[in-house]
Write a protein that holds these residues in place. Structure first.
Motif, PDB file in Angstrom:
ATOM      1  N   ILE A   1      55.558  33.117  34.307  1.00 35.19           N
ATOM      2  CA  ILE A   1      54.785  34.066  34.643  1.00 35.19           C
ATOM      3  C   ILE A   1      54.027  34.767  33.186  1.00 35.19           C
ATOM      4  O   ILE A   1      53.001  35.007  33.413  1.00 35.19           O
ATOM      5  CB  ILE A   1      55.697  35.148  35.079  1.00 35.19           C
TER       6      ILE A   1
ATOM      7  N   GLU B   1      50.921  32.460  32.979  1.00 36.39           N
ATOM      8  CA  GLU B   1      49.871  32.758  34.083  1.00 36.39           C
ATOM      9  C   GLU B   1      49.341  33.869  33.566  1.00 36.39           C
ATOM     10  O   GLU B   1      48.003  33.972  33.589  1.00 36.39           O
ATOM     11  CB  GLU B   1      50.602  32.597  35.250  1.00 36.39           C
TER      12      GLU B   1
ATOM     13  N   ASN C   1      46.957  33.888  30.450  1.00 39.27           N
ATOM     14  CA  ASN C   1      45.927  33.520  30.749  1.00 39.27           C
ATOM     15  C   ASN C   1      44.934  34.185  31.466  1.00 39.27           C
ATOM     16  O   ASN C   1      43.711  34.327  31.038  1.00 39.27           O
ATOM     17  CB  ASN C   1      46.245  32.091  31.741  1.00 39.27           C
ATOM     18  N   HIS C   2      45.331  34.907  32.393  1.00 33.37           N
ATOM     19  CA  HIS C   2      44.508  35.776  33.189  1.00 33.37           C
ATOM     20  C   HIS C   2      43.864  36.922  32.284  1.00 33.37           C
ATOM     21  O   HIS C   2      42.712  37.142  32.234  1.00 33.37           O
ATOM     22  CB  HIS C   2      45.231  36.420  34.322  1.00 33.37           C
TER      23      HIS C   2
ATOM     24  N   ASN D   1      43.419  36.744  29.016  1.00 28.50           N
ATOM     25  CA  ASN D   1      42.414  36.167  28.115  1.00 28.50           C
ATOM     26  C   ASN D   1      41.027  36.075  29.042  1.00 28.50           C
ATOM     27  O   ASN D   1      40.058  36.282  28.439  1.00 28.50           O
ATOM     28  CB  ASN D   1      43.041  34.636  27.610  1.00 28.50           C
ATOM     29  N   ASP D   2      41.304  35.469  30.164  1.00 29.86           N
ATOM     30  CA  ASP D   2      39.839  35.057  30.920  1.00 29.86           C
ATOM     31  C   ASP D   2      39.168  36.414  31.109  1.00 29.86           C
ATOM     32  O   ASP D   2      37.891  36.668  30.946  1.00 29.86           O
ATOM     33  CB  ASP D   2      40.534  34.540  32.448  1.00 29.86           C
ATOM     34  N   GLN D   3      39.834  37.308  31.456  1.00 25.66           N
ATOM     35  CA  GLN D   3      39.265  38.997  31.755  1.00 25.66           C
ATOM     36  C   GLN D   3      38.559  39.572  30.594  1.00 25.66           C
ATOM     37  O   GLN D   3      37.579  39.950  30.651  1.00 25.66           O
ATOM     38  CB  GLN D   3      40.286  39.792  32.458  1.00 25.66           C
TER      39      GLN D   3
ATOM     40  N   ALA E   1      35.505  37.603  29.552  1.00 27.53           N
ATOM     41  CA  ALA E   1      34.399  38.152  30.585  1.00 27.53           C
ATOM     42  C   ALA E   1      33.891  39.473  29.989  1.00 27.53           C
ATOM     43  O   ALA E   1      32.465  39.828  30.156  1.00 27.53           O
ATOM     44  CB  ALA E   1      34.973  38.493  31.987  1.00 27.53           C
TER      45      ALA E   1
ATOM     46  N   GLU F   1      44.198  47.059  31.378  1.00 26.04           N
ATOM     47  CA  GLU F   1      43.909  48.236  32.373  1.00 26.04           C
ATOM     48  C   GLU F   1      43.775  47.666  33.700  1.00 26.04           C
ATOM     49  O   GLU F   1      44.247  47.969  34.867  1.00 26.04           O
ATOM     50  CB  GLU F   1      43.045  49.113  31.775  1.00 26.04           C
ATOM     51  N   GLN F   2      43.188  46.668  33.673  1.00 24.28           N
ATOM     52  CA  GLN F   2      42.576  45.866  34.948  1.00 24.28           C
ATOM     53  C   GLN F   2      43.847  45.309  35.569  1.00 24.28           C
ATOM     54  O   GLN F   2      43.906  45.236  36.864  1.00 24.28           O
ATOM     55  CB  GLN F   2      41.550  44.817  34.853  1.00 24.28           C
ATOM     56  N   MET F   3      44.579  45.053  35.006  1.00 22.84           N
ATOM     57  CA  MET F   3      45.863  44.537  35.389  1.00 22.84           C
ATOM     58  C   MET F   3      46.787  45.103  36.443  1.00 22.84           C
ATOM     59  O   MET F   3      47.237  44.713  37.642  1.00 22.84           O
ATOM     60  CB  MET F   3      47.026  43.721  34.477  1.00 22.84           C
ATOM     61  N   GLY F   4      46.777  46.412  35.997  1.00 23.83           N
ATOM     62  CA  GLY F   4      47.708  47.313  36.840  1.00 23.83           C
ATOM     63  C   GLY F   4      49.088  47.521  36.293  1.00 23.83           C
ATOM     64  O   GLY F   4      49.405  46.956  35.311  1.00 23.83           O
TER      65      GLY F   4
ATOM     66  N   VAL G   1      54.219  45.540  38.655  1.00 23.31           N
ATOM     67  CA  VAL G   1      53.814  44.068  39.190  1.00 23.31           C
ATOM     68  C   VAL G   1      55.348  43.444  38.737  1.00 23.31           C
ATOM     69  O   VAL G   1      55.517  42.415  39.637  1.00 23.31           O
ATOM     70  CB  VAL G   1      52.754  43.827  37.913  1.00 23.31           C
TER      71      VAL G   1
ATOM     72  N   GLU H   1      57.808  43.750  41.477  1.00 23.48           N
ATOM     73  CA  GLU H   1      57.300  42.742  42.835  1.00 23.48           C
ATOM     74  C   GLU H   1      57.547  41.299  42.552  1.00 23.48           C
ATOM     75  O   GLU H   1      58.234  40.733  43.419  1.00 23.48           O
ATOM     76  CB  GLU H   1      55.841  42.893  42.890  1.00 23.48           C
ATOM     77  N   LEU H   2      57.308  40.976  41.492  1.00 29.78           N
ATOM     78  CA  LEU H   2      57.572  39.508  41.100  1.00 29.78           C
ATOM     79  C   LEU H   2      59.021  39.156  40.845  1.00 29.78           C
ATOM     80  O   LEU H   2      59.686  38.265  41.320  1.00 29.78           O
ATOM     81  CB  LEU H   2      57.089  39.132  39.631  1.00 29.78           C
TER      82      LEU H   2
ATOM     83  N   TYR I   1      42.508  34.147  38.165  1.00 29.64           N
ATOM     84  CA  TYR I   1      41.516  34.788  37.893  1.00 29.64           C
ATOM     85  C   TYR I   1      40.087  34.457  38.396  1.00 29.64           C
ATOM     86  O   TYR I   1      39.266  35.273  38.974  1.00 29.64           O
ATOM     87  CB  TYR I   1      41.280  34.520  36.523  1.00 29.64           C
TER      88      TYR I   1
ATOM     89  N   LYS J   1      43.173  43.775  42.243  1.00 27.53           N
ATOM     90  CA  LYS J   1      43.875  44.082  40.909  1.00 27.53           C
ATOM     91  C   LYS J   1      44.774  42.873  40.659  1.00 27.53           C
ATOM     92  O   LYS J   1      45.366  42.377  41.651  1.00 27.53           O
ATOM     93  CB  LYS J   1      44.615  45.062  40.879  1.00 27.53           C
ATOM     94  N   ALA J   2      44.809  42.077  39.806  1.00 22.96           N
ATOM     95  CA  ALA J   2      45.631  41.069  39.297  1.00 22.96           C
ATOM     96  C   ALA J   2      47.024  41.241  39.292  1.00 22.96           C
ATOM     97  O   ALA J   2      47.793  40.529  39.735  1.00 22.96           O
ATOM     98  CB  ALA J   2      45.374  40.652  37.829  1.00 22.96           C
ATOM     99  N   GLY J   3      47.431  42.536  39.437  1.00 20.97           N
ATOM    100  CA  GLY J   3      48.735  42.887  39.499  1.00 20.97           C
ATOM    101  C   GLY J   3      49.277  43.143  40.957  1.00 20.97           C
ATOM    102  O   GLY J   3      50.234  43.119  41.320  1.00 20.97           O
TER     103      GLY J   3
ATOM    104  N   TYR K   1      49.041  38.296  41.514  1.00 25.51           N
ATOM    105  CA  TYR K   1      49.971  37.521  41.486  1.00 25.51           C
ATOM    106  C   TYR K   1      51.318  37.642  42.213  1.00 25.51           C
ATOM    107  O   TYR K   1      52.062  36.473  42.708  1.00 25.51           O
ATOM    108  CB  TYR K   1      50.238  37.464  39.934  1.00 25.51           C
ATOM    109  N   PRO K   2      51.884  38.910  42.286  1.00 25.05           N
ATOM    110  CA  PRO K   2      53.108  39.004  43.083  1.00 25.05           C
ATOM    111  C   PRO K   2      52.987  38.046  44.677  1.00 25.05           C
ATOM    112  O   PRO K   2      53.743  37.548  45.196  1.00 25.05           O
ATOM    113  CB  PRO K   2      53.376  40.433  43.399  1.00 25.05           C
TER     114      PRO K   2
ATOM    115  N   ARG L   1      42.203  25.290  28.083  1.00 22.79           N
ATOM    116  CA  ARG L   1      43.432  26.221  28.620  1.00 22.79           C
ATOM    117  C   ARG L   1      44.023  25.503  29.892  1.00 22.79           C
ATOM    118  O   ARG L   1      43.437  25.175  30.850  1.00 22.79           O
ATOM    119  CB  ARG L   1      43.311  27.687  28.841  1.00 22.79           C
TER     120      ARG L   1
END
Lengths: 456, 116
Positions: free
Chosen positions: A27, A30, A33-34, A36-38, A41, A58-61, A66, A69-70, B28, B45-47, B50-51, B73
């Motif tokens: 996790i 993954e 990576n996300h 870093n991609d963001q 951008a 911030e975009q991640m939530g 999270v 949930e996981l 992404y 949202k990514a959050g 993923y779940p 990567r």
């Protein structure tokens, strides 16, 4: 530096919510990576590095949400179907024991014996269940050497009974599972890896011949062959599949040819198909088995063969409590009991195999297949001998027949199996993803520093 | 235009499966594609993603593998399974029923008005 800590803090916050530690790495990778991609951008839009990182996070939530949930998704789940079936089979064994107490023996004593071994077996199962099965892949050599050492020790301190080291022979059934770990550790090792696997197998096979337990030798050979073939087909050794298969099957074909050309095997096979040619000698047991079965009914007590009216079944067929329990219950209660027992075992075995195929990790796949095969082959051999086809001596009917030490070994295997099914979904075969990540021309592998000029 | 969250949640699974039906993607990439294809209507949202993806994987709707196909990567790519395609078909049908019902109700006023 600050961007790194911020990302790290965020990822740690997610992982802190996830109780299953095994999935953390995956996790982490993954989501990192996300981010870093963001970030890239945002940076391409002209935002500076630090602000881009903060915006990406911030975009991640909310990390707590999270993570929670996981965590819900990746909670280890006990495989209740296998646990339930195991207990059902153990109960069947005890139940049969209550109803079959031959007058000649102390039935009650046998019952208590079965009860005690069942309880100890459940303890062992629980122990193996909670020990993480990945140790089989981490220390395959140590496990193998310990197993060999233990067997040699048992052979040294015990006297052979009827020419066989009984106590040492039980442990042979752990070799296939240990072999699965060995194969796993040979990833990308090429042909030498396959040959090394062959050597490990040869040592365990030789021990089974010395003991001697031909049935175990056969079981061992079959299990190891299946696991090795699976590994080759999955390109585990990174070699040409055809050559690798030849490397395994050619020596096997040669040894089979040599064994068959000796003639002893043919005699045994002939005898297995028609035991009546030597009813008082080598074909004695099979003849009696068939005679007892021929008088059996669908429900209820069967009739005894003509010349044996005065005798009890146990006098006609020794070993009805352990080696020929199925034959006995068919005679005593009818074929329907046989059907129930075989149906239960079949459901168990099929379910276990289905779960094996669902394993994501290769280690989980190898280990669970080896353990399931060990139990399945025992069952098939036992059922065949009890139906009168006696090419090999039976080992035990897993969980049911009165073969105390085999019960303990089988319960260990179930523990390992359950451990795989509980957490197998989370184990990632690390090495592979790491190898493909290293694109740089300097690598550090197996204690060697490799400088590769071919990469760019 | 941003859409109300509750309306989005139920159909996110369907949208993700639809994206994966075309090609294998990493997380992404899915968010980017979704936002591009919907003219920024769906800003997932990514959050949330993923779940959801991990859940779908556990149910056997998608499976994942590591690959470094188009960059240095290593990324975790997702691939839709047969079972997942089945779910997508179900979800699509469900969505169509739902949206046509909504449309009928919304247009219902109009048809009634025409009748008079």
């Amino acid at each position: 530096m600050q961007k790194h800590t911020k990302t790290k803090q965020y990822l740690d916050a997610i992982c802190n919510q996830i109780r299953c530690k095994k999935i953390h790495g995956e996790i982490y990778e993954e989501i990192e990576n996300h981010i870093n991609d963001q970030k890239e951008a945002f940076k391409s839009q002209g935002i500076d590095d630090e602000t881009a990182t903060l915006k990406a996070i911030e975009q991640m939530g909310d990390p707590i949400m999270v993570g929670t949930e996981l965590d819900r998704t990746h909670r280890p789940k006990p495989e209740w179907s296998i646990i339930g079936l195991t207990f059902l089979l153990l109960l069947t064994g005890i139940f049969i024991r209550i109803f079959t107490s031959p007058q000649d023996f102390n039935g009650l004593e046998l019952f208590y014996r079965q009860l005690i071994f069942t309880i100890v077996g459940i303890g062992l199962m629980a122990l193996c269940y909670y020990i993480d099965f990945t140790f089989i892949g981490k220390y395959p050599k140590t496990i193998f050497l310990l197993l060999v050492g233990l067997i040699i020790f048992l052979m040294a301190i015990s006297r052979p009974i009827n020419g066989r080291y009984i106590y040492a022979s039980y442990l042979l059934l752990l070799f296939p599972t240990s072999f699965a770990g060995t194969v796993y550790s040979m990833r990308n090792k090429g042909y030498p890896g396959i040959i090394l696997c062959g050597l490990f197998f040869a040592v365990s096979f030789a021990i089974s011949i010395i003991i001697p337990s031909i049935t175990s030798s056969l079981l061992l050979a079959l299990c190891c062959l299946v696991v090795l073939t699976m590994a080759i087909l999955k390109n585990w050794f990174r070699v040409k599949t055809l050559y690798a298969l030849l490397l395994v099957y050619l020596p096997m074909a040669v040894s089979l040819f040599m064994i068959f050309s000796s003639g002893i095997v043919w005699k045994r096979i002939t005898l297995a198909f028609s035991p009546f040619i030597d009813p008082m000698g080598a074909g004695y047991m099979a003849t009696r088995t068939k005679q007892l079965l021929s008088g059996a009914k669908f429900i209820g007590q069967g009739t005894l063969p003509e010349n044996f009216q005065q005798l009890s079944p146990v006098q006609i067929l020794p070993g009805i409590n352990n080696d020929f329990l199925l034959t006995y219950i068919i005679h005593r209660f009818g074929w329907f009991t046989f059907m129930i027992v075989v149906a239960l075992l079949s459901v168990f075995i099929i379910r276990a195999f289905v779960l094996c195929t669902k394993q994501k990790s290769i280690l989980g796949l190898f280990v669970s297949t080896a353990a399931t095969l060990t139990i399945a082959i025992q069952t098939v051999f036992y059922v065949l001998t009890n139906l009168g086809f006696q090419l090999f001596a039976p080992l035990s009917l897993p969980f049911i027949s009165q073969s105390s030490s085999y019960l303990l070994i089988n319960m260990c295997l179930i523990g390992i199996l359950l451990s795989v099914f509980r957490t197998g979904y989370f184990i990632k075969d690390k090495e592979g993803s790491k190898k493909s990540t290293t694109n740089s021309f300097v690598k550090f592998e197996d204690g060697k520093l490799i400088i590769d000029f071919h990469t760019h | 235009m941003a859409i109300e969250k509750s309306l989005l949640n139920g159909s996110t699974t369907m949208l993700i499966l639809k994206l994966l039906e075309d090609k294998d993607m990493y997380g992404y990439q899915m968010i980017e594609e979704l936002s591009k294809k919907s003219d920024d209507t769906f800003a997932l949202k990514a959050g949330t993603l993923y779940p959801l993806l991990h859940n779908l994987e556990q149910q056997g709707m998608v499976c994942s593998y590591d690959d470094n196909a188009d960059c240095a990567r290593v990324r975790k790519y997702y691939n839709i399974t047969k079972k997942g395609k089945g779910l997508l078909a179900d979800k699509k049908a469900e969505w169509q029923t739902y949206s046509s019902a909504v449309n009928r109700v919304l247009q219902g006023g109009a048809t009634l008005a025409e009748a008079y």
